[in-house]
Design a protein around this motif. Structure first.
Motif, short mmCIF file in Angstrom:
data_model
loop_
_atom_site.label_atom_id
_atom_site.label_comp_id
_atom_site.label_asym_id
_atom_site.label_seq_id
_atom_site.Cartn_x
_atom_site.Cartn_y
_atom_site.Cartn_z
N ALA A 239 -10.07 -6.10 9.17
CA ALA A 239 -9.92 -5.11 8.10
C ALA A 239 -9.39 -5.79 6.83
CB ALA A 239 -9.00 -3.98 8.53
N TYR A 240 -8.39 -6.65 7.01
CA TYR A 240 -7.79 -7.36 5.88
C TYR A 240 -8.83 -8.26 5.19
CZ TYR A 240 -4.76 -10.65 3.41
OH TYR A 240 -4.17 -11.44 2.46
N ARG B 49 0.82 -1.21 0.00
CA ARG B 49 0.00 0.00 0.00
C ARG B 49 0.85 1.27 0.00
NH1 ARG B 49 -5.23 -1.62 0.80
NH2 ARG B 49 -5.50 -3.68 1.68
N GLN C 76 -12.02 -8.00 5.13
CA GLN C 76 -13.08 -7.22 4.49
C GLN C 76 -12.52 -6.29 3.42
OE1 GLN C 76 -15.67 -5.42 7.42
NE2 GLN C 76 -15.60 -7.26 8.67
N ASN C 77 -11.23 -6.45 3.13
CA ASN C 77 -10.53 -5.67 2.11
C ASN C 77 -10.64 -4.16 2.38
OD1 ASN C 77 -8.85 -5.65 -0.10
ND2 ASN C 77 -10.51 -5.31 -1.53
N ILE C 78 -10.51 -3.82 3.64
CA ILE C 78 -10.50 -2.42 4.06
C ILE C 78 -9.04 -2.03 4.28
CG2 ILE C 78 -11.17 -0.75 5.85
CD1 ILE C 78 -13.53 -2.64 6.47
N ALA C 79 -8.61 -0.98 3.63
CA ALA C 79 -7.24 -0.52 3.84
C ALA C 79 -7.10 -0.05 5.29
CB ALA C 79 -6.91 0.61 2.88
N GLU D 186 -8.10 3.31 6.48
CA GLU D 186 -9.53 3.61 6.45
C GLU D 186 -10.27 3.09 7.68
OE1 GLU D 186 -10.98 2.02 2.77
OE2 GLU D 186 -9.57 3.19 1.59
N VAL D 187 -9.55 2.41 8.59
CA VAL D 187 -10.17 1.83 9.78
C VAL D 187 -10.77 2.92 10.67
CG1 VAL D 187 -9.72 0.56 11.92
CG2 VAL D 187 -8.80 -0.27 9.76
#
Length: 70
Positions: free
Chosen positions: A59-60, A20, A62-65, A68-69
């Motif tokens: 987070a990983y 990222r 759910q493919n959330i960077a 962005e948490v």
């Protein structure tokens, strides 16, 4: 009968952070972790607390960077 805690797969935080293109503070701060602690986690000299592992894993999955948490 008691429920066992869900097992979370370890995340390669260095690979995630590098993929990222994030600095350590940008990656770890949304997880409530200081840069210095994040550095120790990445180096393997300190174990990542279970709560941080769970948050990062969710987070990983759910493919959330991570940034962005927040």
């Amino acid at each position: 009968m008691s429920k066992k805690a869900a097992k979370f797969q370890p995340i390669d935080h260095v690979a995630e952070r590098n993929a990222r293109n994030l600095s350590q503070p940008a990656y770890w701060k949304p997880l409530g972790v200081t840069q210095s602690s994040g550095s120790r986690y990445e180096a393997g000299s300190q174990k990542i607390p279970a709560a941080v592992q769970k948050l990062a894993y969710m987070a990983y999955r759910q493919n959330i960077a991570i940034p962005e948490v927040q």
